[in-house]
Scaffold this motif. Structure first.
Motif, PDB file in Angstrom:
ATOM      1  N   ILE A   3       0.969  -1.223   0.062  1.00 48.32           N
ATOM      2  CA  ILE A   3       0.147  -0.135  -0.040  1.00 48.32           C
ATOM      3  C   ILE A   3       1.029   1.301  -0.032  1.00 48.32           C
ATOM      4  O   ILE A   3       1.822   1.372   0.800  1.00 48.32           O
ATOM      5  N   ASN A  12      -1.229  -2.513   5.435  1.00 44.40           N
ATOM      6  CA  ASN A  12      -2.490  -2.952   5.084  1.00 44.40           C
ATOM      7  C   ASN A  12      -3.163  -3.659   6.227  1.00 44.40           C
ATOM      8  O   ASN A  12      -3.043  -4.651   6.929  1.00 44.40           O
ATOM      9  N   ILE A  32     -12.360  -6.241   3.208  1.00 46.52           N
ATOM     10  CA  ILE A  32     -12.809  -5.673   1.714  1.00 46.52           C
ATOM     11  C   ILE A  32     -13.623  -6.948   0.876  1.00 46.52           C
ATOM     12  O   ILE A  32     -13.130  -8.074   0.781  1.00 46.52           O
ATOM     13  N   GLN A  55     -14.503  -3.815  -3.421  1.00 42.34           N
ATOM     14  CA  GLN A  55     -13.679  -3.820  -4.594  1.00 42.34           C
ATOM     15  C   GLN A  55     -14.511  -3.865  -5.827  1.00 42.34           C
ATOM     16  O   GLN A  55     -15.720  -4.556  -5.848  1.00 42.34           O
ATOM     17  N   LEU A  74     -13.591   2.180   2.818  1.00 43.89           N
ATOM     18  CA  LEU A  74     -12.815   2.271   1.752  1.00 43.89           C
ATOM     19  C   LEU A  74     -13.270   1.568   0.336  1.00 43.89           C
ATOM     20  O   LEU A  74     -14.204   0.945   0.613  1.00 43.89           O
ATOM     21  N   GLN A  76     -11.888  -0.024  -3.218  1.00 45.61           N
ATOM     22  CA  GLN A  76     -10.643  -0.284  -3.956  1.00 45.61           C
ATOM     23  C   GLN A  76     -11.050  -0.639  -5.349  1.00 45.61           C
ATOM     24  O   GLN A  76     -11.913  -1.539  -5.716  1.00 45.61           O
ATOM     25  N   ASN A  78     -10.214  -2.528  -8.698  1.00 48.26           N
ATOM     26  CA  ASN A  78      -9.299  -3.430  -9.234  1.00 48.26           C
ATOM     27  C   ASN A  78      -9.007  -3.177 -10.824  1.00 48.26           C
ATOM     28  O   ASN A  78     -10.182  -3.643 -11.514  1.00 48.26           O
ATOM     29  N   GLU A 103     -11.055   6.420   2.364  1.00 48.10           N
ATOM     30  CA  GLU A 103      -9.954   5.887   1.414  1.00 48.10           C
ATOM     31  C   GLU A 103     -10.577   5.362   0.096  1.00 48.10           C
ATOM     32  O   GLU A 103     -11.433   4.591   0.105  1.00 48.10           O
ATOM     33  N   ARG A 105      -8.493   3.074  -3.091  1.00 49.67           N
ATOM     34  CA  ARG A 105      -7.233   2.328  -3.412  1.00 49.67           C
ATOM     35  C   ARG A 105      -7.389   1.710  -4.909  1.00 49.67           C
ATOM     36  O   ARG A 105      -8.299   1.820  -5.215  1.00 49.67           O
ATOM     37  N   SER A 107      -5.880  -1.439  -7.207  1.00 52.59           N
ATOM     38  CA  SER A 107      -5.285  -2.689  -7.179  1.00 52.59           C
ATOM     39  C   SER A 107      -5.250  -3.206  -8.683  1.00 52.59           C
ATOM     40  O   SER A 107      -5.583  -2.698  -9.661  1.00 52.59           O
TER      41      SER A 107
END
Length: 118
Positions: A3, A12, A32, A55, A74, A76, A78, A103, A105, A107
Motif C-alpha cells: 500500500i 494494510n 474488503i 472492491q 474504503l 478499492q 481493481n 479511502e 485504493r 489494485s
C-alpha cells in the motif's frame, strides 16, 4: 499487497474476502468484499461491527452501490488491465459528485507511470 500513500508504504489493515463464510471465523475488523458479495449480503453486513471496504473491478459501475457509500470505509478499484482507465473517472466521480471522503485504493494491473494519476 503493498500500500502506497503519497509515495510512502503503509500497513494494510484490511483483508480481502470473497465468501461471507470467511467473516464468521475472522477476528479482523476491516474487510474488503467484492461488489457482488456486498449486494448479496448487505443486510447482514450492515449489522456487523466491521469496517467494510468494497472492491470494484474496472469493468463494473458504481450504480448498484451508490446508495450504500456511507457504509464503506474504503473503495478499492481493481484494474483488470493496465489499458483500462475507467477507474480513474469513477474515482473522480466518487470524490467530486458523490462526496466520498474515505479511502480509495487501486489494485491489479497498474503501471509505475500511472502512479501520478492515482
Amino acid at each position: 499487497m503493498i500500500i502506497l500513500n503519497k509515495d510512502k508504504p503503509q500497513k494494510n489493515e484490511y483483508i480481502f474476502l470473497d465468501e461471507l463464510e470467511q467473516i464468521k471465523s475472522l477476528n479482523k475488523k476491516k474487510v474488503i468484499l467484492t461488489k457482488n458479495l456486498w449486494i448479496e449480503k448487505k443486510q447482514i453486513l450492515k449489522e456487523k461491527k466491521i469496517n467494510v471496504g468494497v472492491q470494484i473491478n474496472s469493468d463494473e459501475s458504481l450504480d448498484e452501490i451508490t446508495e450504500d457509500l456511507q457504509f464503506f470505509s474504503l473503495i478499492q478499484f481493481n484494474f483488470l488491465t493496465f489499458k483500462d482507465g475507467r477507474p480513474f473517472s469513477i474515482a473522480k466521480t466518487l470524490r467530486k459528485k458523490l462526496n466520498f471522503e474515505k479511502e480509495i485504493r487501486a489494485s491489479g494491473h497498474i503501471l509505475p507511470d500511472q502512479y501520478i494519476f492515482l
